[in-house]
Write an enzyme that holds these catalytic residues in place. Structure first.
Site, mmCIF file in Angstrom:
data_model
loop_
_atom_site.group_PDB
_atom_site.id
_atom_site.type_symbol
_atom_site.label_atom_id
_atom_site.label_comp_id
_atom_site.label_asym_id
_atom_site.label_seq_id
_atom_site.Cartn_x
_atom_site.Cartn_y
_atom_site.Cartn_z
ATOM 1 N N CYS A 45 0.825 -1.212 0.000
ATOM 2 C CA CYS A 45 0.000 0.000 0.000
ATOM 3 C C CYS A 45 0.860 1.265 0.000
ATOM 4 O O CYS A 45 0.649 2.174 -0.793
ATOM 5 C CB CYS A 45 -0.929 -0.004 1.212
ATOM 6 S SG CYS A 45 -1.804 1.542 1.416
ATOM 7 N N CYS A 50 -1.532 1.684 -3.110
ATOM 8 C CA CYS A 50 -2.559 2.720 -2.911
ATOM 9 C C CYS A 50 -2.006 4.142 -2.827
ATOM 10 O O CYS A 50 -2.528 5.059 -3.476
ATOM 11 C CB CYS A 50 -3.332 2.479 -1.620
ATOM 12 S SG CYS A 50 -3.495 0.784 -1.107
ATOM 13 N N LYS A 53 -0.041 5.441 -5.961
ATOM 14 C CA LYS A 53 -1.049 5.439 -7.041
ATOM 15 C C LYS A 53 -1.975 6.645 -6.930
ATOM 16 O O LYS A 53 -2.247 7.343 -7.906
ATOM 17 C CB LYS A 53 -1.830 4.113 -6.985
ATOM 18 C CG LYS A 53 -2.919 3.896 -7.989
ATOM 19 C CD LYS A 53 -4.260 4.502 -7.672
ATOM 20 C CE LYS A 53 -4.817 4.246 -6.318
ATOM 21 N NZ LYS A 53 -5.333 2.933 -6.047
ATOM 22 N N TYR A 180 -9.241 -3.376 -10.837
ATOM 23 C CA TYR A 180 -8.878 -2.119 -10.179
ATOM 24 C C TYR A 180 -7.653 -1.472 -10.837
ATOM 25 O O TYR A 180 -7.681 -0.317 -11.242
ATOM 26 C CB TYR A 180 -8.479 -2.394 -8.719
ATOM 27 C CG TYR A 180 -9.593 -2.630 -7.758
ATOM 28 C CD1 TYR A 180 -10.031 -1.611 -6.926
ATOM 29 C CD2 TYR A 180 -10.182 -3.876 -7.631
ATOM 30 C CE1 TYR A 180 -11.027 -1.828 -5.998
ATOM 31 C CE2 TYR A 180 -11.184 -4.110 -6.696
ATOM 32 C CZ TYR A 180 -11.600 -3.085 -5.887
ATOM 33 O OH TYR A 180 -12.588 -3.294 -4.972
ATOM 34 N N GLU A 184 -7.422 1.945 -13.062
ATOM 35 C CA GLU A 184 -6.786 3.114 -12.429
ATOM 36 C C GLU A 184 -5.601 3.589 -13.275
ATOM 37 O O GLU A 184 -5.464 4.782 -13.559
ATOM 38 C CB GLU A 184 -6.353 2.757 -11.005
ATOM 39 C CG GLU A 184 -7.583 2.565 -10.095
ATOM 40 C CD GLU A 184 -7.240 2.228 -8.661
ATOM 41 O OE1 GLU A 184 -6.080 1.836 -8.381
ATOM 42 O OE2 GLU A 184 -8.146 2.342 -7.801
ATOM 43 N N HIS A 439 -26.840 22.235 -0.331
ATOM 44 C CA HIS A 439 -26.987 22.676 -1.710
ATOM 45 C C HIS A 439 -26.021 23.805 -2.040
ATOM 46 O O HIS A 439 -25.842 24.697 -1.215
ATOM 47 C CB HIS A 439 -28.434 23.147 -1.930
ATOM 48 C CG HIS A 439 -28.732 23.497 -3.339
ATOM 49 N ND1 HIS A 439 -28.811 22.540 -4.339
ATOM 50 C CD2 HIS A 439 -28.925 24.708 -3.920
ATOM 51 C CE1 HIS A 439 -29.064 23.153 -5.482
ATOM 52 N NE2 HIS A 439 -29.132 24.457 -5.271
ATOM 53 N N GLU A 444 -25.777 15.751 -2.459
ATOM 54 C CA GLU A 444 -27.181 15.971 -2.081
ATOM 55 C C GLU A 444 -28.118 15.055 -2.878
ATOM 56 O O GLU A 444 -29.229 14.751 -2.455
ATOM 57 C CB GLU A 444 -27.588 17.435 -2.254
ATOM 58 C CG GLU A 444 -27.691 17.894 -3.692
ATOM 59 C CD GLU A 444 -28.132 19.360 -3.817
ATOM 60 O OE1 GLU A 444 -29.130 19.725 -3.196
ATOM 61 O OE2 GLU A 444 -27.466 20.128 -4.542
HETATM 62 P P1 NDP Z 1 -8.555 -7.485 -10.021
HETATM 63 O O1 NDP Z 1 -8.930 -8.744 -9.349
HETATM 64 O O2 NDP Z 1 -9.273 -6.243 -9.674
HETATM 65 O O3 NDP Z 1 -8.682 -7.677 -11.583
HETATM 66 C C1 NDP Z 1 -7.956 -8.654 -12.243
HETATM 67 C C2 NDP Z 1 -8.295 -8.597 -13.707
HETATM 68 O O4 NDP Z 1 -7.403 -9.438 -14.408
HETATM 69 C C3 NDP Z 1 -9.692 -9.077 -14.016
HETATM 70 O O5 NDP Z 1 -10.196 -8.345 -15.099
HETATM 71 C C4 NDP Z 1 -9.462 -10.541 -14.381
HETATM 72 O O6 NDP Z 1 -10.396 -11.022 -15.292
HETATM 73 C C5 NDP Z 1 -8.128 -10.457 -15.075
HETATM 74 N N1 NDP Z 1 -7.363 -11.707 -14.936
HETATM 75 C C6 NDP Z 1 -7.191 -12.461 -13.854
HETATM 76 N N2 NDP Z 1 -6.413 -13.515 -14.101
HETATM 77 C C7 NDP Z 1 -6.076 -13.433 -15.405
HETATM 78 C C8 NDP Z 1 -5.294 -14.233 -16.269
HETATM 79 N N3 NDP Z 1 -4.738 -15.353 -15.861
HETATM 80 N N4 NDP Z 1 -5.158 -13.835 -17.562
HETATM 81 C C9 NDP Z 1 -5.746 -12.696 -17.987
HETATM 82 N N5 NDP Z 1 -6.499 -11.915 -17.218
HETATM 83 C C10 NDP Z 1 -6.667 -12.273 -15.942
HETATM 84 O O7 NDP Z 1 -6.965 -7.368 -9.799
HETATM 85 P P2 NDP Z 1 -5.947 -6.164 -9.909
HETATM 86 O O8 NDP Z 1 -4.670 -6.788 -10.335
HETATM 87 O O9 NDP Z 1 -6.493 -5.035 -10.688
HETATM 88 O O10 NDP Z 1 -5.817 -5.709 -8.397
HETATM 89 C C11 NDP Z 1 -5.488 -6.662 -7.386
HETATM 90 C C12 NDP Z 1 -6.236 -6.387 -6.112
HETATM 91 O O11 NDP Z 1 -5.662 -5.277 -5.469
HETATM 92 C C13 NDP Z 1 -7.694 -6.036 -6.316
HETATM 93 O O12 NDP Z 1 -8.520 -7.167 -6.333
HETATM 94 C C14 NDP Z 1 -7.995 -5.147 -5.156
HETATM 95 O O13 NDP Z 1 -8.459 -5.946 -4.109
HETATM 96 C C15 NDP Z 1 -6.653 -4.527 -4.817
HETATM 97 N N6 NDP Z 1 -6.612 -3.120 -5.284
HETATM 98 C C16 NDP Z 1 -7.471 -2.227 -4.722
HETATM 99 C C17 NDP Z 1 -7.467 -0.919 -5.141
HETATM 100 C C18 NDP Z 1 -8.432 0.043 -4.529
HETATM 101 O O14 NDP Z 1 -8.953 -0.247 -3.465
HETATM 102 N N7 NDP Z 1 -8.721 1.179 -5.174
HETATM 103 C C19 NDP Z 1 -6.545 -0.433 -6.160
HETATM 104 C C20 NDP Z 1 -5.708 -1.471 -6.708
HETATM 105 C C21 NDP Z 1 -5.747 -2.756 -6.269
HETATM 106 P P3 NDP Z 1 -11.767 -11.714 -14.806
HETATM 107 O O15 NDP Z 1 -12.697 -10.615 -14.426
HETATM 108 O O16 NDP Z 1 -12.187 -12.482 -15.995
HETATM 109 O O17 NDP Z 1 -11.380 -12.588 -13.640
#
Ligand code: NDP
Length: 450
Positions: A45, A50, A53, A180, A184, A439, A444
């Site tokens: 983080c 976080c 970022k 995510y 982002e 307002h 709101e």
């Molecule tokens: P996410 O789980 O959000 O998204 C992963 C993405 O990658 C999905 O679209 C998934 O597709 C795809 N994916 C997963 N495995 C494969 C694969 N083998 N080949 C191709 N595509 C794949 O993960 P992130 O990496 O974006 O972030 C990790 C975690 O970190 C998040 O889950 C979140 O909990 C945390 N995070 C939180 C943030 C916040 O609070 N603002 C900011 C950044 C990270 P599918 O949908 O088909 O599974």
């Protein structure tokens, strides 16, 4: 509490959000605590997640603010962006936070061991230096790391870890994933002027968020110039003679870019920790299996945060670390409540949600009441920015109890934090309606939904 049989009452592996909180609270209760960290105190983080970022998100948003300022009467001639200035300032602040976290641990008399630690016996930990120590209790808080899909040439890509250190902004970047991190960073690089293409293995972005919000983000992202390729899986990445990257994928033409960023989920850091020897049970995805009190299958070994694969969010890891220390060292058995956790995606614009999505609520209850406000924020109207916000409240039929709130638009994460208190407290739509609006604000809309 002190038990001289062991060197420490608690040995924590991993000084990220969960590990730091658990260490300092346990030490505050009088435990002799050491925390081992092989990278930098602060964890994902603070060091490469976080916090840096969010600073990039702020930096990126100036691109729109400078543009919007014109209709508010400002003349801003020839604004320029220098990536190296922002990058270096962000990294400097990361250093500051790393120092602050280190000081907090030291002030709480937690011993910091900057080394890798591996379990080598039921209560025994061997450090990278070869030193062996013992502890009555062990907490695994090693977090998770980016998952990189298998394909020839995948070593040519980067992950979010490296994105903060780029020498220069890539003119063209391909971001893999639809979650995510993908959304982002797509927003960040797009605002900085890179040509961004997202490729995702399915045709769904941000699974788990309300469908209306996901559709709206897709629509706005396309309008801002981000390209999307769905149902695309990597075939190969090759370096071309001029140093670019040629990416081949299923269902789409090849694409030549300057950078490939993998944002395809994160995997728990459980390998090479000696967990198998200690008898700690792992789940299907390599995560540590824990009970409500974060206890593993071994009585004196606990785990918190991303390594447990429960909810991969910093504030959740912090709660779990606190609850662990309260339970074990504070005499206050506490199980973290993982229900109704608000969350946000810091895309451009951000989106946020708490509770059930409309789809989840319909599946569970059949009949529900949904209230929506689809509006153009006042600032966007004057700026001439054709970008609409969407707020949605999902309520139980009859009682009007709020089951979920979902929003996309400026400051939605900030607004959501307050709204989430009401949802967690089980308030009704009527109670929102009884609250007088402030307002003019965007928030709101939440008390004016019809
Ligand atoms: P996410 O789980 O959000 O998204 C992963 C993405 O990658 C999905 O679209 C998934 O597709 C795809 N994916 C997963 N495995 C494969 C694969 N083998 N080949 C191709 N595509 C794949 O993960 P992130 O990496 O974006 O972030 C990790 C975690 O970190 C998040 O889950 C979140 O909990 C945390 N995070 C939180 C943030 C916040 O609070 N603002 C900011 C950044 C990270 P599918 O949908 O088909 O599974």
């Amino acid at each position: 509490m002190a038990d001289d049989t062991y060197d420490y009452d608690l040995f924590v592996i991993g000084a990220g959000s969960g590990g730091v909180r658990a260490s300092r609270i346990a030490a505050g209760y009088g435990a002799r605590v050491a925390v081992a960290e092989e990278h930098r105190v602060g964890g994902t983080c603070v060091i490469r997640g976080c916090v840096p970022k969010k600073m990039l998100v702020y930096g990126a948003h100036f691109a729109e603010d400078l543009e919007d300022a014109k209709n508010f009467g400002w003349t801003i001639d020839n604004p320029k962006f220098d990536w190296s200035v922002l990058r270096d300032n962000v990294l400097k602040d990361v250093d500051r936070l790393n120092g602050a976290y280190t000081d907090t641990l030291k002030n709480n008399e937690v011993e910091i061991i900057l080394d890798r630690a591996v379990l080598t016996g039921p209560h025994e930990i061997t450090l990278g230096s070869g030193k062996v120590v013992t502890a009555k209790h062990i907490l695994i808080a090693t977090g998770a790391r980016p998952h990189v899909p298998q394909c020839p040439g995948n070593e040519l890509g980067i992950t979010s870890n490296e994105a903060f250190h780029l020498e220069a902004l890539p003119p063209r970047i391909l971001i893999a994933g639809g979650g995510y991190i993908a959304n982002e960073f797509a927003g960040i690089f797009n605002e900085f002027g890179s040509k961004v293409t997202i490729i995702n293995r399915s045709d769904q972005l941000l699974r788990g968020y309300d469908e209306s919000l996901r559709d709206r983000l897709l629509q706005i992202s396309v309008m801002k110039g981000i390209d999307f390729r769905f149902n695309a899986e990597f075939k190969a990445i090759e370096q071309t003679e001029d140093g670019c990257l040629k990416v081949s994928m299923t269902n789409h033409e090849d694409l030549v870019v300057d950078c490939v960023l993998f944002a395809t989920g994160r995997v728990p850091n459980t390998e090479g920790l000696g967990l198998d020897k200690a008898g700690v049970e792992l789940g299907q995805h390599g995560e540590i299996v824990v009970d409500r009190f974060s206890k593993t299958s071994v009585d004196h070994i606990y785990a918190v945060g991303d390594v447990t694969g429960r909810v991969q969010l910093t504030p959740v890891a912090i709660r779990e670390g606190q609850a662990f220390a309260d339970t074990l060292f504070g005499g206050k058995p506490t199980a973290v409540d993982h229900s109704c956790i608000p969350s946000a995606v810091f895309s451009h614009p951000p989106l946020a949600g708490v509770g059930m999505t409309e789809g989840q609520a319909r599946n569970k209850f059949g009949s529900i009441k949904v209230y929506e406000s689809d509006f153009r924020p006042m600032k966007n109207v004057l700026a001439g920015r054709n970008e609409r916000s969407l707020y949605k409240m999902v309520c139980a039929e009859g009682s009007g109890k709020i089951l979920g709130i979902h929003m996309i638009g400026p400051e939605s994460a900030e607004i959501m934090q307050a709204a989430a208190v009401a949802v967690k407290a089980g308030l009704t739509k009527e109670q929102f309606d009884q609250t007088v609006a402030i307002h003019p604000t965007m928030a709101e809309e939440l008390v004016l939904l019809r």
